[in-house]
Design an enzyme around this catalytic site. Structure first.
Site, short mmCIF file in Angstrom:
data_model
loop_
_atom_site.label_atom_id
_atom_site.label_comp_id
_atom_site.label_asym_id
_atom_site.label_seq_id
_atom_site.Cartn_x
_atom_site.Cartn_y
_atom_site.Cartn_z
N HIS A 133 2.75 -6.88 3.12
CA HIS A 133 1.67 -6.11 3.73
C HIS A 133 1.98 -5.91 5.21
CE1 HIS A 133 -1.02 -6.06 0.31
NE2 HIS A 133 -0.80 -7.36 0.11
N CYS B 287 2.99 -0.85 3.90
CA CYS B 287 2.20 0.20 4.54
C CYS B 287 2.75 0.48 5.94
CB CYS B 287 0.74 -0.23 4.63
SG CYS B 287 -0.05 -0.44 3.02
#
Length: 1118
Positions: free
Chosen positions: A142, A184
């Site tokens: 992440h 991301c």
């Protein structure tokens, strides 16, 4: 001038090597917790890919913050999958994790890259690279704008990463880096890099998320991210081996927003030469273990001139030094024979030296040992392992089957190279036609059967009846299920609405239990549907004449598995000097029989429950007979044929399957069926009672005996194949109306019978012998294939009770009344020796302990003096004989039932728990090991035996669930018989068999090889005129015939073409060649060859139309 002054020139020549000399991979997952399962799967998918392409674990740093495989939420403990079909377990048995759990931190990651670690750090946790190392750095987790989270506890920033790479460059720790990140806003992580020689790519740009691809409903979470998924899709499809020429640019061009759902980014500006140079880099420069040191036909004239000049200089200096020494000495010099350096005059000197070096390097890897195979499963039935006629190995699990394909060395290529003089004679210890002494003994190489394997679930989902639709189409008959099914799954009349299509009608019932036959469990579809029996077909039935595998499950279904003929069913070379090997991913269910699976001509009134199968011995290529028996004792004989077809336009092979039920008869014994409350009732039933004897030929006809087992009775029915069986037509088969022989004997459940592969004669009557396992004892039985001249219905088949023939109870069980025989093999008889009193066999029983009899053989000691027991039996025996003092139990007894291998040495064999000041206690001892044996198989030539075994503890109950069970396949060896080329090579490699003509021995090696050479000369003579008249399709000029052993043909104007190994013709059409899976030669298809020489079509058809290699007689790959 001194000799030492020349050494700098040698050093100056050294860097002529490659751009990089090693490949490393740093693979990092930064996420904990179960819902981040996909991040672990991302990393393990890349890990599997780089290992597949050759980067060893010693050069891979794997960082996993959480162990999803052992998470209690995992519905499939011990496994990690990246696809919902769960075809590949990424966790596997050979994963090596370097940083695990809380070791995965930002600090440790940066220390790893920069090598700022203490002396106590083990080598396995260090990145031991240098300035010639290419590194793949892959990260997933992440992240956000210029940061990546580590375990939800800390972050690494884009500047931190950039500074770490710069330290690596300053410390000369890399040559080139490919940086990939899937998170991301991933592209922001490489935005601050400033060090040279870096190519970077990411999954998403600023303010974009990185999305998962799909979820597995059984696992409960997403299993892989989109960016990683499509990278893997490209690598699996386009980069099949390290010879791939796909580039970085090809991979990056495959990215699209439609697939990834975000804007993947790339960065080329840090790479010398910019985008053009970066995009031209091969993917294998980073994902594979490729060092760009190549030796080919191109000559480096500058290097050769420098080396020749250097050699002359060294020789002149040494000669000058010797002359000065002789002038300065006062003592007489005694002449000696000395090896002085000679100036090099051969222009190809350097190439020859490298050829010699590569030959020496390749010798040690040509043979692979038959080491133990460890399986994460355990069979539920006996006879759980079987060899095919080509040496493939099938092992049954509970609800699946493992199939292994042998990997073969390029012996033919080595022999040809040696005959040309390309192999340095110094590398051979003898003159035995190109194979050295102890050539195949190298314990450091990989084990055999390590590649090209397939694990096939066979119990679920149920087979769709439409798998047999092509059988009816080939027979010109309507498919019975075109109108759908009724509630039981049987065909029904069309009463559905017109808009309901066929797929919907079938799809509604695909996953419902059906059931077949009259059993209380199987009749209602409530069986476990586990594997019951496996049987390989004879040679010549499947694609490229390969055998197919019939698998019977407890649902009463027989499914035929085999190669579907796809053109991608070939894997690259796994080791140096090895041939390409078959991949079994193209295997599919070809057709089936039983339950709802109907075949043309089937005479059963309802769906039937198949309980036993047996293939007849080989008849002819593309023709076979299959016998099945159902739960009401009906035996059906099926004719199975294949008609090969080749579509030149599409370049694809195709087989038309012609399957037809020819005859059906009742196979019952004289004993009536009893109710289970009857005092004389005994359990009975077996799936192994059918067995075909060898064929006895009488002109164009042939006869064989088919055995069957009923309640305390074994019977033999004669099957006659009348006249010649024309391929493509139904055979004429005659079945005797009564048993030609039979025996009443007490039989328990799972009794089985097997014929010996030999026809003997008593006077003028041919006879066949076999062994019956009751299963507590072995009984030899000999039966005449031809019945007596006046044979009324024999008295042994007249109805009577088991009390009348005294078979209610067993008549002695020998020394093992509670340890049944689970399998036996009959060794091939030697036709040159006298007939033995009974067939030579090796048998194993269910349980192996120190107090029972579990192994038996009747092979004469003189034939087996060197090795009284096969290797697997010795291994089990040695393990059983381990004894420990009872005192060991009081100090804590380790449980070894979860060891990876059933025969792996564990800590119980060590005395390390008892230090010198506390000696091993004396007194009573116990044996900690026992074994269960599940099956025994023998290779086609009888040289290799394989046994399936599982290890158990004698002192503690087995713990754990289904995911903890293990079994092993271990091997032994012996020899001989009439075999396929593949089987003969297998026997040569592992069973001590003779060399194989056309592969590793020339024709002059023995009488059989001379016959092979005569056939090859006949084939070459068929195409001699065509060779002389052949012209170039490009320019029309005359073709120059290639010399012996040449693989390139050329025309007078210098156009080069491949050469057919069968005919010697130049290959000037695409898609018409096939490669032999045994010797590696490439040959034009027989149909194309017949079109080249139409006037000799019949002769060509007779010599080579069986679609075998013209070089060795082996079978082709697609």
């Amino acid at each position: 001038m001194k000799l030492s002054s020349v050494l700098p020139l040698l050093a100056a020549l050294a860097p002529v090597s490659a751009e990089h000399t090693s490949n490393w991979a740093v693979l990092v997952s930064t996420s904990r917790f179960w819902f981040n399962y996909r991040h672990l799967a991302n990393v393990l998918s890349i890990y599997r890919t780089v290992k597949r392409l050759g980067i060893p674990d010693s050069q891979i740093i794997l960082m996993l913050p959480d162990d999803m495989a052992c998470n209690p939420r995992n519905a499939f403990p011990g496994t990690v999958y990246s696809n919902a079909d769960r075809a590949v377990d990424l966790y596997g048995d050979n994963i090596e994790v370097d940083y695990r759990g809380y070791e995965v931190t930002v600090e440790n990651f940066i220390r790893l890259l920069t090598d700022r670690v203490g002396d106590e750090m083990p080598r396995s946790k260090r990145l031991l690279t240098d300035d010639r190392s290419n590194i793949l750095v892959y990260m997933t987790g992440h992240g956000g704008n210029e940061f990546l989270k580590f375990q939800d506890a800390e972050e690494i920033g884009a500047f931190d990463l950039a500074d770490a790479f710069e330290q690596m460059w300053e410390k000369k720790r890399y040559h080139e880096i490919l940086f990939m990140i899937d998170t991301c806003q991933a592209n922001t992580m490489y935005s601050k890099l400033y060090s040279p020689n870096i190519i970077a790519t990411g999954s998403s740009k600023l303010d974009q998320s990185s999305y998962s691809h799909h979820a597995d409903n059984d696992v409960g979470v997403a299993v892989i991210d989109r960016f990683t998924y499509y990278n893997l899709e490209f690598l699996e499809a386009e980069v099949r081996d390290t010879s791939s020429k796909k580039t970085i640019g090809d991979l990056f061009d495959s990215y699209s927003y439609e697939k990834i759902h975000s804007n993947a980014g790339v960065r080329y500006d840090l790479f010398p030469g910019g985008a053009e140079a970066a995009r031209s880099r091969l993917l294998t420069d980073f994902f594979g273990n490729v060092q760009n040191v190549e030796v080919d036909g191109r000559r480096n004239t500058t290097l050769e001139e420098d080396l020749l000049s250097l050699s002359r200089t060294i020789a002149a200096l040494r000669q000058k030094a010797d002359e000065e020494e002789q002038r300065n000495t006062t003592k007489p010099v005694v002449p000696q024979r000395a090896q002085f350096a000679k100036p090099l005059t051969n222009e190809n000197w350097w190439a020859k030296k490298i050829y010699g070096a590569t030959a020496l390097a390749g010798c040690a890897l040509e043979f692979l040992p038959l080491r133990e195979i460890v399986l994460a499963s355990r069979p539920l039935v006996k006879r759980a392992v079987t060899f095919s006629c080509d040496g493939e190995l099938a092992v049954a699990a509970d609800d699946s089957v493992h199939v292994f394909v042998p990997e073969l060395p390029d012996l033919a290529g080595r022999r040809i190279r040696k005959e040309r003089g390309e192999v340095d004679e110094a590398s051979s210890e003898d003159e035995d036609y190109g194979f050295e002494k102890n050539f195949h003994i190298n314990l450091k190489s990989r084990a055999q059967y390590s590649e090209g394997s397939r694990h096939m679930p066979v119990s679920y989902p149920p087979l769709d009846p439409r798998v047999n639709k092509e059988l009816f189409a080939a027979a010109g008959l309507p498919f019975p299920y075109d109108d759908g099914f009724d509630d039981r799954g049987d065909a029904k009349a069309s009463d559905s609405s017109e808009d309901e299509d066929e797929d919907d009608a079938l799809g509604e019932i695909d996953n419902r239990p059906f059931g077949a036959g009259y059993g209380p469990i199987t009749g209602v579809g409530s069986s476990m549907n586990h594997v019951v029996h496996m049987a390989w077909s004879p040679s010549g039935l499947g694609v490229n004449l390969r055998p197919i595998l019939a698998i019977l499950t407890s649902a009463g279904v027989v499914a035929m598995y085999g190669d579907g003929g796809q053109a991608y069913a070939v894997l690259p070379h796994a080791n140096t000097n090895m041939l390409q090997r078959r991949e079994l991913n193209s295997w599919a269910v070809l057709w089936g029989v039983g339950e709802r699976l109907l075949v043309p001509g089937q005479q059963a009134e309802e769906t039937e429950n198949i309980q036993g199968i047996a293939w007849a011995r080989e008849i002819a290529p593309g023709q076979a007979l299959l016998a099945t028996i159902n739960d009401v004792r009906e035996v059906a004989i099926l004719s199975v044929q294949t008609i090969p077809k080749y579509d030149i336009a599409e370049g694809k092979d195709h087989l038309d399957w012609l399957v037809h039920e020819v005859v059906r008869f009742k196979a019952e014994g004289p004993h009536p069926k009893l109710d289970f409350v009857d005092p004389d009732y005994t359990p009975c039933g077996t799936s192994f009672g059918l067995s075909w004897s060898p064929w006895v030929c009488n002109g164009a006809s042939g006869s064989s005996l088919l055995s069957f087992i009923d309640r305390s009775y074994i019977g033999f029915r004669r099957i006659t194949l009348k006249g010649s069986w024309v391929r493509g037509e139904k055979p004429s088969i005659d079945v005797d109306s009564f048993d030609c022989a039979g025996t009443c004997v007490h039989l328990s459940t799972d009794a089985f019978f097997q014929f010996e592969d030999m026809v003997w004669t008593q006077g003028d009557t041919p006879t066949c012998r076999g062994l019956l396992a009751t299963p507590f004892r072995l009984m030899p039985i000999e039966v005449a294939v031809s019945p007596l001249a006046s044979a009324p219905e024999a008295s042994f088949s007249s109805p009577h009770t088991t009390g009348d023939c005294s078979t209610v109870y067993p008549d002695g069980m020998g020394n093992s009344p509670y340890n049944p025989i689970v399998d036996f093999v009959i060794h091939p008889p030697d036709p040159l020796r006298r007939k033995t009193p009974e067939p030579l066999f090796t048998a194993i029983r269910l349980s192996a302990t120190t107090t029972n009899i579990w192994y038996k053989t009747n092979i004469p000691a003189v034939l087996d003096a060197a090795e009284p027991m096969p290797q697997w039996a010795e291994e089990i025996k040695q393990k059983l004989e381990i004894a420990l003092p009872v005192e060991r139990l009081r100090r804590g007894y380790p449980d070894d039932t979860d060891s990876e291998s059933g025969l792996e040495e564990d800590d119980m064999d060590s005395d390390s728990e008892f230090p010198d000041d506390n000696p091993l206690p004396q007194g009573p001892e116990f044996h900690p090991h026992r074994f269960r044996l599940h099956g025994l198989a023998i290779s086609p030539g009888g040289g290799v035996t394989a046994v399936v075994v599982s290890a158990h503890n004698t002192q503690q109950p087995e713990r754990g669930g289904w995911h903890t069970v293990r079994s092993s396949v271990i091997f032994g060896h012996r020899r001989r018989r009439h075999l396929t080329v593949e089987a003969r090579l297998f026997e040569y490699l592992y069973g001590g068999g003779p060399p194989v003509p056309g592969i590793n021995a020339p024709a002059k090696y023995g009488v059989h090889f001379a016959k092979w050479e005569e056939r090859r000369e006949r084939v070459h003579a068929l195409f001699r005129n065509a060779l002389e008249k052949q012209t170039c399709d490009l320019c029309g000029s005359r073709m120059t015939p290639p010399g012996d052993g040449k693989f390139l043909s050329s025309c007078e104007k210098g156009h080069f073409f491949g050469t057919c190994g069968t005919s010697g013709l130049a290959v000037q059409m695409p898609g018409v060649m096939r490669s032999c899976g045994t010797c590696g030669l490439r040959s034009i298809r027989s149909t194309v060859l017949m079109s080249k020489v139409p006037e000799r079509e019949e002769e060509i058809r007779r010599e080579i139309a069986d679609n075998r290699c013209g070089g060795c007689g082996g079978k082709f790959l697609n």
